[in-house]
Design a protein around this motif. Structure first.
Motif, mmCIF file in Angstrom:
data_model
loop_
_atom_site.group_PDB
_atom_site.id
_atom_site.type_symbol
_atom_site.label_atom_id
_atom_site.label_comp_id
_atom_site.label_asym_id
_atom_site.label_seq_id
_atom_site.Cartn_x
_atom_site.Cartn_y
_atom_site.Cartn_z
ATOM 1 N N UNK A 1 -24.575 23.895 -40.041
ATOM 2 C CA UNK A 1 -23.587 24.613 -40.729
ATOM 3 C C UNK A 1 -23.948 24.352 -42.179
ATOM 4 N N UNK A 2 -22.938 24.914 -43.133
ATOM 5 C CA UNK A 2 -23.553 24.769 -44.590
ATOM 6 C C UNK A 2 -23.555 23.365 -45.108
ATOM 7 N N UNK A 3 -22.699 22.508 -44.158
ATOM 8 C CA UNK A 3 -22.414 21.204 -44.691
ATOM 9 C C UNK A 3 -23.668 20.592 -44.366
ATOM 10 N N UNK A 4 -24.446 20.869 -43.211
ATOM 11 C CA UNK A 4 -25.627 20.121 -42.765
ATOM 12 C C UNK A 4 -26.770 20.607 -43.753
ATOM 13 N N UNK A 5 -26.652 21.603 -44.532
ATOM 14 C CA UNK A 5 -27.813 21.978 -45.456
ATOM 15 C C UNK A 5 -27.460 21.251 -46.884
#
Lengths: 234, 673
Positions: free
Chosen positions: B250-254
């Motif tokens: 997800x965006x969070x993981x990036x």
């Protein structure tokens, strides 16, 4: 009286050939394209066909193919195409010989004579003399050691004793290639001596005597840088 | 398997299970700790008599009373009043017959701990309100948990702090010292009174551990096993989602890992502290807060754990860390700045800048080494190693380019140097070479193509010439056999014959020359005895040489001279040379043909004296249609040398002509294999 069909789209060439061969005593039939040639072959007894390759309507290859379906008349191809693969293609398509333009009239006549002799002389003398151990033969080249005589296509060839010995040795071992040194050792009684190219000179002389065109020999082949051989022809 | 991996339900169940399992493990740990350290306490069978209660709760209260006592002493001295002690706010509740001070604040603090202090004048300080203090004292003396001091005697039913306990209990010096004080102190603990949850929890834990047997150990073992399985499952399954190929990010993981890490650390630290503080003073309210705090900590741990695993699995962990991003940013900035400084500068200028930088940094590090007691020596060594590495790397790249250039020089056209990892200058260089090579390849291809087309054209034209030529030759031949009106006509005919033959040879040579120069020939390379070949050809030409009165002298080694070549084409080369000699050699002169052999090479040298003056250069002779006699009167096409040269080169040999006065020398060279 043998009938020869000459087929070329160039009328002057046909006429020139006709003049040469008429002098030799042949009866000439003329055709200027493949279809005419086939028609003439159909309606006449022909003993040899001289055929140009590049012709309109039907080219020489097709004519040769067509003739070979039913007849075994010798075909001599005459063409301006002089590449090796052209010659191979011609011979594979049923031609018995291949002469390139511009041709030497004498050579052409000699080749025509040779083909006619082969075609018309059925059951050659060689057949029964095969058993004689002193007769060596390849194609139309016959060496009778009993009477020290060499003949090509029935004609006697005049050879010097050394030339005769060399030819006999090579014909006896037809198909095998011998270097100058090996020929020396086998033909000369003495040790090899001085003049390095004496054998080569003899070979050339033999070639000039037995071949129609010494530069494109049929029997005595030169393998440059390796040696000489008599071609094995059945 | 796939289904198991992608199941969201299973993952959620796992996340919910984890805190319970951890609780079980913590309880198990507490149990084990209790069991190993508090064996005596467990044997006592009553929490309020255990060491942990007596030392941690009861005894601190007694110490507090000692402090109150000393405060009372000081209060007398400095203020003459008792009610203003710094420990508790005492209120005077009775003046006669004895003064009684009562402390409300102290009351709530002690949680079931009651005390009565009586000084030498009989004044009472207490946290209990009662009518009859003497009766109360008696009651305290008989209560379940008591400690009191009368005169200088300490009495208690708690063995840790009675006289007996003091004898061997290290750390109770305070108690011993105050034995002789003038105060009488009565204390008792009333377990019905306390309201704090803390006591109840402690009692509950104590009772639980005392009665539960081995169960927590089993529970803990199973929990650990279970937790391990769940951990393995989650590590395996995290990142996989239904209908998604590979690791789902997800965006969070990036998002920057560093920032997430810092935020999570702060959250965990904060809530851990809150939780611990709450548990220290336990009641219903703080317990709930503590639980929520720990839950938040758990969620924070889970969040960072999941994203870490995902990133590791997707191999994007390093790339998303803040350090990496920072390094990248710094690298980019450094590159930009250095580009700005070094842009368009000469290589020498750059080199000087590099060298000065190297010196400055080295010097700085050396000075730093001296001042930091050798600490920076590691940095210096690393820096030098780095410089060495960069230099070697540069040299390697340079070498690679050199190799490629060499192969272009050696005739390999299709060169493509990989430029992506090259240093800027070298990259530029490599790109020039690449485009040069591309141009060269194109040029060679074009020229080959045009040569092929030329050959084709020449072959076709020669076919077209040959047909009319056949007629010319034949009719000239026929004419020769006719009666000629006079000698003049015969002479004309002879010229016609001569020229038509020459035209024939010319067309043949033309085709051959064009094939040989364009390489349009199929070679049949085999072992050839050069000695044999020379003898054969010499034999062929003997008569012709004799005619011209040329003496052929062969100098040939005794042993065979084997080379690899195409027998027919090599014959053509040598034959061409013999024909040349026959045509152009001075009549009555000698012709030398030598075979010279050394370890690697064999040379065929053909030498003769030219009939005509050779006022021409050797290179020019080899060009097409150039002949030694510029008048062009002799027979021949002028293609012989050109054909011979091309054919020799095609067979891997070398063909050269040397002119020295009237001496004409041809050297044909082959490598012995």
């Amino acid at each position: 009286m043998y009938n020869i069909l000459v087929c070329d789209d160039d009328k002057e060439i046909v006429n020139a050939i006709a003049i040469y061969l008429s002098k030799e005593g042949y009866n000439i039939l003329k055709a200027y394209n493949g279809k005419e040639a086939l028609k003439l072959i159909e309606n006449n007894e022909i003993h040899l066909i001289i055929l140009d390759i590049m012709m309109p309507e039907m080219d020489g290859m097709e004519v040769a193919n067509e003739v070979r379906k039913t007849k075994s008349i010798p075909i001599l191809m005459l063409s301006a195409k002089s590449e090796d693969y052209d010659k191979v293609a011609g011979l594979n398509n049923g031609a018995d010989d291949y002469v390139t333009k511009p041709f030497n009239p004498i050579e052409l006549i000699a080749r025509v004579n040779s083909q006619i002799r082969r075609y018309t002389r059925l059951g050659t003398i060689a057949d029964k003399e095969d058993e004689n151990k002193n007769i060596f033969k390849t194609g139309e080249l016959i060496i009778n050691d009993d009477i020290k005589q060499a003949t090509v296509e029935g004609k006697e060839i005049k050879l010097t004793p050394t030339e005769y010995n060399i030819l006999k040795f090579l014909t006896k071992n037809k198909g095998k290639v011998y270097s100058i040194e090996q020929i020396y050792e086998n033909v000369w009684d003495d040790e090899p001596y001085g003049a390095d190219n004496i054998i080569a000179v003899h070979i050339r002389h033999i070639r000039e005597k037995i071949e129609i065109n010494p530069k494109e020999p049929k029997y005595l082949k030169v393998i440059w840088g390796i040696g000489y051989k008599i071609e094995k022809i059945d | 398997m796939e289904k198991l991996r992608n199941s969201d339900t299973l993952k959620i169940i796992s996340y919910i299970l984890i805190p319970f399992l951890m609780l079980a493990i913590i309880l198990g740990a507490i149990y084990i700790e209790y069991n190993s350290y508090n064996k005596e306490d467990l044997a006592r069978g009553d929490y309020y008599k255990t060491d942990s209660f007596v030392y941690n709760e009861y005894y601190p209260n007694i110490q507090r009373i000692f402090r109150i006592c000393s405060s009372i002493d000081e209060g007398i001295r400095e203020q003459g009043e008792y009610y203003n002690s710094f420990v508790d706010n005492y209120v005077l509740v009775q003046e006669t017959p004895t003064r009684i001070y009562y402390s409300q604040t102290y009351r709530s603090y002690y949680n079931g701990f009651n005390y009565i202090i009586i000084d030498e004048s009989g004044t009472i300080f207490t946290n209990i309100q009662t009518e009859n203090y003497n009766a109360k004292i008696e009651e305290m003396k008989n209560s379940e948990y008591y400690w009191y001091k009368e005169n200088s005697t300490i009495t208690s039913n708690l063995e840790q702090i009675n006289d007996k306990g003091l004898a061997y209990n290290y750390g109770l010096e305070n108690l011993k010292d105050t034995k002789n004080s003038k105060f009488s102190i009565y204390t008792a603990f009333d377990k019905e009174q306390p309201v704090t949850l803390k006591y109840r929890v402690n009692v509950a834990i104590y009772n639980f551990i005392a009665n539960v047997g081995n169960m927590p150990i089993f529970a803990m073992s199973y929990s650990i096993l279970m937790l391990f399985i769940i951990a393995v499952y989650l590590i395996w399954a995290i990142g996989h989602k239904k209908n998604k190929e590979g690791i789902y990010l997800s965006n969070f993981d990036n998002f920057s890992y560093g920032i997430i890490f810092i935020v999570v650390s702060i959250v965990i630290a904060t809530f851990m502290t809150i939780g611990r503080e709450c548990l220290a003073n336990i009641d219903i309210f703080t317990l709930v807060i503590a639980l929520i705090s720990y839950l938040i900590c758990y969620i924070a741990c889970a969040v960072i754990g999941i994203t870490t695993i995902k990133r590791l699995k997707a191999r994007s962990f390093i790339k998303t860390t803040l350090t990496y991003k920072t390094c990248k940013w710094i690298k980019k900035k450094v590159k930009e700045t250095s580009n700005l400084i070094l842009w368009n500068k000469e290589i020498t200028t750059k080199l000087i800048i590099y060298y000065i930088s190297f010196l400055v940094i080295s010097l700085f590090l050396i000075v730093a080494t001296a001042t930091t007691m050798g600490f920076c020596v590691i940095l210096l060594l690393i820096f030098w190693a780095l410089v060495l590495y960069l230099m070697l790397n540069y040299a390697k790249q340079l070498n690679n380019i050199k190799q490629n250039l060499k192969s272009i020089y050696e005739g390999k056209q299709e060169i493509k140097i990989e430029t992506t990892n090259l240093e800027k200058n070298l990259k530029e260089m490599a790109e020039y070479i690449n485009s040069l090579s591309l141009g060269l390849t194109k040029a060679v291809e074009e020229s080959l193509k045009s040569e092929r087309m030329k050959t084709q054209l020449i072959t076709n034209v020669s076919h077209d010439i040959k047909t009319p030529l056949t007629s010319i030759i034949n009719y000239v031949d026929l004419l020769k056999k006719e009666e000629m009106p006079n000698e003049k006509v015969k002479e004309y005919l002879r010229i016609l014959d001569n020229k038509s033959q020459r035209l024939k040879r010319l067309t043949e040579d033309l085709v051959e020359a064009s094939k040989a120069t364009s390489g349009n020939i199929k070679l049949n390379i085999e072992n050839i005895n050069l000695k044999e070949l020379i003898k054969q050809i010499s034999g062929e030409f003997e008569d012709k040489f004799n005619e011209k009165n040329l003496e052929l002298i062969l100098q040939i080694p005794k042993e065979a001279v084997q080379i690899k070549a195409d027998s027919r084409y090599l014959y053509r080369v040598i034959e061409n040379m013999y024909t040349n000699i026959m045509k152009y050699a001075l009549e009555g002169s000698r012709v030398y043909v030598d075979i010279l052999k050394n370890n690697e090479k064999v040379q065929i040298e053909l030498k003769n004296i030219s009939k005509a003056k050779l006022n021409i250069k050797a290179e020019e002779l080899m060009q097409r249609f150039v002949r030694g006699d510029t008048s062009r009167n002799t027979e021949g096409s002028g293609l012989g040398l050109s054909i011979a040269e091309s054919l020799t080169k095609l067979q891997g040999g070398n063909f050269s002509i040397h002119l020295d006065g009237d001496l004409f020398k041809v050297v044909i060279e082959f490598i012995i294999k």
